[in-house]
Design a protein around this motif. Structure first.
Motif, PDB file in Angstrom:
ATOM      1  N   ILE A  96      -3.667  24.202   1.798  1.00 22.23           N
ATOM      2  CA  ILE A  96      -2.619  25.138   2.179  1.00 22.23           C
ATOM      3  C   ILE A  96      -1.508  25.015   1.143  1.00 22.23           C
ATOM      4  N   GLN A  97      -1.172  26.123   0.513  1.00 21.67           N
ATOM      5  CA  GLN A  97      -0.031  26.166  -0.391  1.00 21.67           C
ATOM      6  C   GLN A  97       1.031  27.013   0.294  1.00 21.67           C
ATOM      7  N   TYR A  98       2.290  26.588   0.195  1.00 26.92           N
ATOM      8  CA  TYR A  98       3.334  27.341   0.875  1.00 26.92           C
ATOM      9  C   TYR A  98       4.553  27.494  -0.020  1.00 26.92           C
ATOM     10  N   GLY A 113       5.096  23.690  -1.824  1.00 29.35           N
ATOM     11  CA  GLY A 113       4.280  22.493  -1.730  1.00 29.35           C
ATOM     12  C   GLY A 113       2.875  22.852  -1.315  1.00 29.35           C
ATOM     13  N   GLU A 114       2.088  21.817  -1.101  1.00 31.31           N
ATOM     14  CA  GLU A 114       0.710  22.017  -0.663  1.00 31.31           C
ATOM     15  C   GLU A 114       0.242  20.789   0.079  1.00 31.31           C
ATOM     16  N   MET A 131       6.951  20.522  10.348  1.00 35.15           N
ATOM     17  CA  MET A 131       7.176  19.098  10.108  1.00 35.15           C
ATOM     18  C   MET A 131       7.382  18.836   8.608  1.00 35.15           C
ATOM     19  N   ARG A 132       6.540  19.431   7.775  1.00 35.87           N
ATOM     20  CA  ARG A 132       6.632  19.197   6.331  1.00 35.87           C
ATOM     21  C   ARG A 132       7.910  19.790   5.729  1.00 35.87           C
ATOM     22  N   LEU A 133       8.397  20.867   6.310  1.00 34.58           N
ATOM     23  CA  LEU A 133       9.615  21.494   5.808  1.00 34.58           C
ATOM     24  C   LEU A 133      10.872  20.838   6.364  1.00 34.58           C
ATOM     25  N   ASP A 138      14.066  25.799  15.927  1.00 36.18           N
ATOM     26  CA  ASP A 138      12.946  25.846  16.856  1.00 36.18           C
ATOM     27  C   ASP A 138      11.701  26.268  16.079  1.00 36.18           C
ATOM     28  N   VAL A 139      10.594  25.564  16.283  1.00 36.83           N
ATOM     29  CA  VAL A 139       9.366  25.860  15.529  1.00 36.83           C
ATOM     30  C   VAL A 139       8.908  27.298  15.755  1.00 36.83           C
TER      31      VAL A 139
END
Length: 190
Positions: A96-98, A113-114, A131-133, A138-139
């Motif tokens: 997953i790349q974002y 990131g990925e 979580m990574r960001l 709120d999610v």
């Protein structure tokens, strides 16, 4: 518009009646509905057609416009994935790349990131991205989008495909101008 993504290269071929279309794939096959004879096999497949005699009514599709709905629909319920079992069962792992536009004036314009993701659950993927960001909101305010057409963002609302292709996600936050531009299909409209 994306020749590197072979899974989405479909084109419409008018049927003889003109009321339906065949959905042809660049690999010389047509989308075919299953389930007429084997009721348990009720998905779709791609069937090669060598000539027009191979075309059946199970390959005829009707194209209908889907109206937009107000607000994002709920994501599919999360799936449970136990990592050792997933590895034994050969559950799809994909990269997953974002990218995430950063509103912090002192920071970079875009964070990116990925990571590797196991499974297909779009619900779990959204939680992992939040979580990574380090998302403090709120999610449910985090919307994952795919780029389609000419720079248009399309919200990711269904579970991921069974393949292992890399997925590039653009993260959009509720309340931003980019979020106001998003449109959600009302698949239950009459």
């Amino acid at each position: 518009d994306h020749p590197e993504v072979i899974a989405i290269l479909w084109f419409a071929i008018p049927s003889e009646s003109g009321d339906e279309v065949l959905l042809g794939h660049i690999n010389r096959g047509c989308l075919r509905a299953n389930g007429r004879y084997l009721r348990w096999n009720n998905g779709v497949s791609v069937e090669a057609i060598n000539n027009i005699a191979n075309v059946t009514t199970m390959m005829h599709w009707v194209v209908e416009p889907i109206p937009a709905r107000e607000g994002m629909p709920p994501l599919p319920a999360p799936t449970v994935l136990h990592l050792p079992a997933a590895m034994l069962l050969n559950v799809a792992m994909r990269l997953i790349q974002y990218v995430w536009p950063n509103d912090d004036v002192d920071g970079p314009l875009i964070d990116h990131g990925e990571f590797f993701f196991f499974g297909r659950s779009v619900f779990r993927l959204r939680n992992e991205l939040a979580m990574r960001l380090g998302a403090i909101m709120d999610v449910s305010d985090l919307v994952m989008c795919l780029r389609t057409g000419v720079a248009r963002l399309t919200p990711l609302l269904v579970n991921l495909p069974r393949n292992q292709e890399t997925l590039v996600i653009v993260v959009v936050i509720a309340g931003t101008p980019a979020h106001a531009e998003l449109r959600y299909p009302d698949v239950h409209a009459e």
